[in-house]
Write a protein that holds these residues in place. Structure first.
Motif, short mmCIF file in Angstrom:
data_model
loop_
_atom_site.label_atom_id
_atom_site.label_comp_id
_atom_site.label_asym_id
_atom_site.label_seq_id
_atom_site.Cartn_x
_atom_site.Cartn_y
_atom_site.Cartn_z
N LEU A 1 -33.71 46.83 12.09
CA LEU A 1 -32.69 45.71 12.77
C LEU A 1 -33.80 44.88 14.11
CD1 LEU A 1 -29.46 46.99 13.61
CD2 LEU A 1 -29.91 45.24 11.92
N HIS A 2 -33.89 43.64 13.98
CA HIS A 2 -34.36 43.17 15.16
C HIS A 2 -33.30 41.96 15.43
CE1 HIS A 2 -38.31 44.92 14.23
NE2 HIS A 2 -38.22 44.68 12.85
N SER A 3 -33.98 41.31 16.41
CA SER A 3 -32.84 40.03 16.95
C SER A 3 -33.70 39.19 17.54
CB SER A 3 -31.88 40.53 18.06
OG SER A 3 -31.03 39.45 18.34
N PHE B 1 -38.35 36.48 22.32
CA PHE B 1 -37.99 37.91 22.48
C PHE B 1 -37.61 38.69 21.08
CE2 PHE B 1 -38.12 35.87 26.71
CZ PHE B 1 -38.99 36.83 27.25
N CYS B 2 -37.87 39.82 21.13
CA CYS B 2 -36.78 40.58 20.18
C CYS B 2 -35.94 41.17 20.97
CB CYS B 2 -37.71 41.57 19.44
SG CYS B 2 -36.74 42.62 18.43
N ALA B 3 -34.40 40.98 20.72
CA ALA B 3 -33.22 41.63 21.70
C ALA B 3 -32.66 42.62 20.87
CB ALA B 3 -32.40 40.40 21.89
N GLU B 4 -33.31 43.48 20.00
CA GLU B 4 -32.95 44.70 19.51
C GLU B 4 -33.50 45.54 19.36
OE1 GLU B 4 -29.30 44.40 17.99
OE2 GLU B 4 -29.81 46.55 18.17
N TYR B 5 -33.19 46.82 20.14
CA TYR B 5 -34.35 47.77 20.16
C TYR B 5 -34.87 48.33 18.81
CZ TYR B 5 -36.78 51.95 21.25
OH TYR B 5 -37.56 53.03 21.16
N CYS B 6 -36.04 48.05 18.61
CA CYS B 6 -36.41 48.16 17.21
C CYS B 6 -37.89 49.31 16.95
CB CYS B 6 -36.97 47.18 16.42
SG CYS B 6 -38.01 46.15 17.46
N GLY B 7 -37.93 50.20 18.17
CA GLY B 7 -38.95 51.15 18.10
C GLY B 7 -39.87 51.07 19.09
N ALA C 1 -42.65 49.90 19.79
CA ALA C 1 -43.42 48.39 20.58
C ALA C 1 -42.39 47.34 20.33
CB ALA C 1 -44.58 47.97 19.84
N HIS C 2 -41.21 47.53 20.59
CA HIS C 2 -39.97 46.71 20.71
C HIS C 2 -40.56 45.86 21.91
CE1 HIS C 2 -36.33 44.85 21.58
NE2 HIS C 2 -36.23 45.44 22.84
N SER C 3 -40.55 46.28 22.95
CA SER C 3 -40.91 45.28 24.07
C SER C 3 -42.14 44.55 24.04
CB SER C 3 -40.88 45.93 25.58
OG SER C 3 -41.89 46.93 25.37
N ALA C 4 -42.86 44.58 23.02
CA ALA C 4 -44.07 43.96 22.71
C ALA C 4 -44.09 42.84 21.64
CB ALA C 4 -45.29 44.65 22.62
N MET C 5 -42.70 42.84 21.15
CA MET C 5 -42.73 41.94 19.90
C MET C 5 -42.02 40.60 20.23
SD MET C 5 -40.13 42.99 16.53
CE MET C 5 -39.74 41.79 15.47
N LEU C 6 -43.42 39.90 20.80
CA LEU C 6 -43.12 38.58 21.55
C LEU C 6 -43.79 37.56 20.81
CD1 LEU C 6 -44.12 39.91 24.82
CD2 LEU C 6 -42.07 39.49 24.58
CU1 CUA Z 1 -38.16 43.97 16.98
CU2 CUA Z 1 -37.10 44.89 19.12
#
Ligand code: CUA
Length: 336
Positions: free
Chosen positions: A146-148, A181-187, A189-194
């Motif tokens: 899941l991503h957002s 931004f990615c607004a769904e915790y996805c592992g 490097a979630h916070s770097a999914m920009l």
């Molecule tokens: Cu993709 Cu968080």
């Protein structure tokens, strides 16, 4: 003065939905602020007005309740909540229904980047380039978890799910760059999914579509988030459109053996002129032929069989990448 403060405190309003979302937000915010003030003011007032006196005769009355007042408050709050609900529902419905002439971009989320696939075959990573003042519809899926996809300046956010398509649409009304931004915790490097959305004036956008070149040296408008002269990392691929790529796949994966593209009878249903239409299934139910239906028919062909056909199609699960699936769907859409 206060409105100036609020204006600065608010994010930029860069899409058609930004003022819509903010209006409801402001209503809830101001309703809360005013309620808070009334309650605190009343509390302070009553504290002093009904201060316990030393003289015993002045004891306050023993009050157990006031049914009418309590019901009145409860009813008033119910009305307010229903107003908020209805208002939100109307806005949500508008956000869920992209206009038919919207410019479509396929989005693929994966750990940990965004890919944007255009109808003409262009593929961008972490950068979405769109025209100003035109409806853009994002057809989104995930290759793993899941991503957002979240664009705060546009006030839009939508989960991106594996194995199905979700949709977002907007009209960007300011040229410039806006973060994604990615607004769904996805592992990890979630916070770097920009990523970022680059909104171009329509003629600049057309030029970019034709030549792949962005306007050079143009400063972004109201917010100094850098210049436009960085050329994006475009993978033009085979330089063929998505629909053409889909046509090739349709032949190479053997689909043509059973599915006609001209409406002729075959082992399976013909696939021309079906997109957006309703079909009847073997169980008598009806289903709309949309991105999700085509995708499911490829991966789980037995799930929803069109009436009059046998459940004999093999699954293509795992054999078709997300990019290829988008191309196949684009091809079927093009068979109007
Ligand atoms: Cu993709 Cu968080």
């Amino acid at each position: 003065m206060l409105s100036l403060l609020l204006f600065q405190w608010r994010l930029e309003q860069a899409s058609n939905f930004a003022p819509v979302v903010d209006r409801l937000f402001d209503f809830i915010l101001w309703f809360s602020i005013i309620s808070f003030l009334i309650i605190v003011f009343g509390m302070v007032l009553f504290t002093f007005k009904y201060w316990r006196k030393k003289i015993p005769e002045n004891r306050t009355a023993y009050i157990t309740g006031h049914t009418k007042l309590e019901l009145g408050v409860a009813f008033f709050l119910l009305v307010v909540v229903m107003v908020i609900f209805y208002w939100g529902w109307v806005d949500y419905k508008a956000m869920k229904n992209p206009p038919h002439d919207a410019f479509e971009v396929n989005v693929i989320g994966r750990q940990w980047l965004w890919q944007f696939q255009y109808a003409d075959g262009k593929m961008l990573t972490n950068e979405l380039i769109v025209p100003k003042d035109k409806a853009v519809s994002l057809i989104m899926t995930s290759e793993d978890v899941l991503h957002s996809l979240y664009i705060p300046d546009f006030r839009i956010k939508q989960d991106v799910l594996p194995k199905s398509y979700t949709n977002l649409w907007f009209v960007a009304n300011r040229a410039g760059e806006f973060p994604i931004f990615c607004a769904e915790y996805c592992g990890t490097a979630h916070s770097a999914m920009l990523g970022k959305v680059k909104v171009l004036e329509q003629d600049d956008f057309e030029r970019w579509q034709m030549t792949g070149k962005l306007p050079v040296g143009k400063r972004t408008m109201d917010h100094g988030q850098g210049t436009m002269d960085q050329q994006p990392d475009v993978t033009v691929g085979e330089k063929i459109s998505l629909a053409d790529k889909g046509r090739g796949l349709f032949a190479s994966k053997g689909c043509t053996a059973c599915h006609s593209v001209t409406g002729a009878a075959g082992v399976g249903p013909a696939v021309n002129k079906i997109f957006g239409k309703e079909v009847e299934l073997t169980d008598g139910k009806k289903t709309k032929v949309d991105e999700n239906y085509i995708r499911q028919s490829v991966n789980e062909p037995q799930a929803r069989i069109v009436k009059g056909y046998q459940p004999i199609m093999p699954t293509f699960k795992g054999q078709i990448s997300e990019e290829e699936m988008n191309a196949l769907i684009a091809y079927i859409k093009s068979l109007k």
